[in-house]
Scaffold this motif. Structure first.
Motif, PDB file in Angstrom:
ATOM      1  N   UNK A   1       0.806  -1.138  -0.147  1.00  0.00           N
ATOM      2  CA  UNK A   1      -0.079  -0.094   0.014  1.00  0.00           C
ATOM      3  C   UNK A   1       0.645   1.240  -0.083  1.00  0.00           C
ATOM      4  N   UNK A   2       2.186   1.184   0.714  1.00  0.00           N
ATOM      5  CA  UNK A   2       2.799   2.447   0.901  1.00  0.00           C
ATOM      6  C   UNK A   2       3.946   2.592  -0.440  1.00  0.00           C
ATOM      7  N   UNK A   3       3.889   1.492  -1.211  1.00  0.00           N
ATOM      8  CA  UNK A   3       4.947   1.484  -2.275  1.00  0.00           C
ATOM      9  C   UNK A   3       5.010   2.625  -3.218  1.00  0.00           C
ATOM     10  N   UNK A   4       3.791   3.232  -3.838  1.00  0.00           N
ATOM     11  CA  UNK A   4       3.879   4.372  -4.525  1.00  0.00           C
ATOM     12  C   UNK A   4       4.432   5.558  -3.933  1.00  0.00           C
ATOM     13  N   UNK A   5       3.910   5.855  -2.540  1.00  0.00           N
ATOM     14  CA  UNK A   5       4.536   7.001  -1.793  1.00  0.00           C
ATOM     15  C   UNK A   5       6.049   6.808  -1.714  1.00  0.00           C
ATOM     16  N   UNK A   6       6.382   5.835  -1.398  1.00  0.00           N
ATOM     17  CA  UNK A   6       7.910   5.643  -1.153  1.00  0.00           C
ATOM     18  C   UNK A   6       8.711   5.605  -2.347  1.00  0.00           C
ATOM     19  N   UNK A   7       8.105   5.190  -3.557  1.00  0.00           N
ATOM     20  CA  UNK A   7       8.967   5.354  -4.749  1.00  0.00           C
ATOM     21  C   UNK A   7       8.948   6.747  -5.270  1.00  0.00           C
ATOM     22  N   UNK A   8       8.226   7.589  -4.779  1.00  0.00           N
ATOM     23  CA  UNK A   8       8.225   9.047  -5.241  1.00  0.00           C
ATOM     24  C   UNK A   8       9.556   9.710  -4.759  1.00  0.00           C
ATOM     25  N   UNK A   9      10.349   9.207  -4.042  1.00  0.00           N
ATOM     26  CA  UNK A   9      11.421   9.554  -3.508  1.00  0.00           C
ATOM     27  C   UNK A   9      12.600   9.124  -4.425  1.00  0.00           C
ATOM     28  N   UNK A  10      12.415   7.863  -5.111  1.00  0.00           N
ATOM     29  CA  UNK A  10      13.460   7.281  -5.619  1.00  0.00           C
ATOM     30  C   UNK A  10      13.701   7.965  -6.889  1.00  0.00           C
ATOM     31  N   UNK A  11      15.129   8.118  -7.289  1.00  0.00           N
ATOM     32  CA  UNK A  11      15.497   8.962  -8.534  1.00  0.00           C
ATOM     33  C   UNK A  11      16.049   7.611  -9.794  1.00  0.00           C
ATOM     34  N   UNK A  12      16.390   6.451  -9.401  1.00  0.00           N
ATOM     35  CA  UNK A  12      16.764   5.554 -10.397  1.00  0.00           C
ATOM     36  C   UNK A  12      15.714   4.590 -10.677  1.00  0.00           C
ATOM     37  N   UNK A  13      15.596   3.986 -11.918  1.00  0.00           N
ATOM     38  CA  UNK A  13      14.883   3.041 -12.239  1.00  0.00           C
ATOM     39  C   UNK A  13      15.305   1.680 -11.754  1.00  0.00           C
ATOM     40  N   UNK A  14      16.698   1.713 -11.539  1.00  0.00           N
ATOM     41  CA  UNK A  14      17.268   0.539 -11.040  1.00  0.00           C
ATOM     42  C   UNK A  14      16.753   0.287  -9.395  1.00  0.00           C
ATOM     43  N   UNK A  15      16.712   1.185  -8.889  1.00  0.00           N
ATOM     44  CA  UNK A  15      16.304   1.058  -7.459  1.00  0.00           C
ATOM     45  C   UNK A  15      14.817   0.729  -7.319  1.00  0.00           C
ATOM     46  N   UNK A  16      14.023   1.379  -8.117  1.00  0.00           N
ATOM     47  CA  UNK A  16      12.745   0.867  -8.105  1.00  0.00           C
ATOM     48  C   UNK A  16      12.471  -0.517  -8.674  1.00  0.00           C
ATOM     49  N   UNK A  17      13.069  -1.016  -9.697  1.00  0.00           N
ATOM     50  CA  UNK A  17      13.103  -2.498  -9.786  1.00  0.00           C
ATOM     51  C   UNK A  17      13.550  -3.241  -8.695  1.00  0.00           C
ATOM     52  N   UNK A  18      14.549  -2.918  -7.891  1.00  0.00           N
ATOM     53  CA  UNK A  18      14.982  -3.730  -6.704  1.00  0.00           C
ATOM     54  C   UNK A  18      14.160  -3.748  -5.564  1.00  0.00           C
ATOM     55  N   UNK A  19      13.613  -2.466  -5.241  1.00  0.00           N
ATOM     56  CA  UNK A  19      12.269  -2.238  -4.221  1.00  0.00           C
ATOM     57  C   UNK A  19      11.197  -3.442  -4.549  1.00  0.00           C
TER      58      UNK A  19
END
Length: 135
Positions: A74-92
């Motif tokens: 549920x909290x994933x979209x909000x936490x991804x708003x702070x992520x700057x790289x696509x690789x980190x999004x994929x990792x999370x």
């Protein structure tokens, strides 16, 4: 070990006497936190403060693994708003999918998980859309 309270001495007076003697012996001088301010003394009183502090020190969670996983999804979209790289999004998303898979293969006692593995491509698409609209 403390001595027994003598007869005829009020309980409060005996306790005060014991504390005073221990202070003289220096038994309170080496306690952890001695001379330091209390942490977060402006926060409202919470009856469960010591349990929460113990759990934080131990790294324990008070949510069941299923509910904790649901909350992460549920909290994933909000936490991804702070992520700057696509690789980190994929990792999370990959880490979260591993938790979901583990909970689906070996469900713990309690409520069922009720969610599927996350679609990495869809989440990346939404992340890009949100990032581009924020510019």
């Amino acid at each position: 070990m403390t001595q027994r309270k003598p007869p005829g001495v009020p309980f409060e007076g005996w306790v005060d006497h014991q504390i005073h003697e221990a202070e003289k012996r220096g038994e309170f001088a080496s306690l952890p936190g001695f001379g330091k301010p209390l942490s977060n003394d402006s926060a409202p009183y919470d009856e469960m403060w010591w349990i929460k502090a113990k759990m934080a020190r131990e790294g324990a969670s008070y949510l069941s693994p299923v509910i904790e996983c649901r909350k992460e999804v549920e909290d994933l979209p909000a936490s991804l708003s702070q992520v700057m790289s696509e690789a980190e999004v994929r990792q999370r998303v990959s880490d979260l999918n591993k938790k979901i898979t583990d909970l689906l293969l070996m469900p713990p006692p309690g409520p069922p998980l009720g969610i599927k593995r996350l679609d990495v491509k869809e989440i990346l698409r939404e992340w890009r859309r949100a990032r581009d609209s924020g510019r």
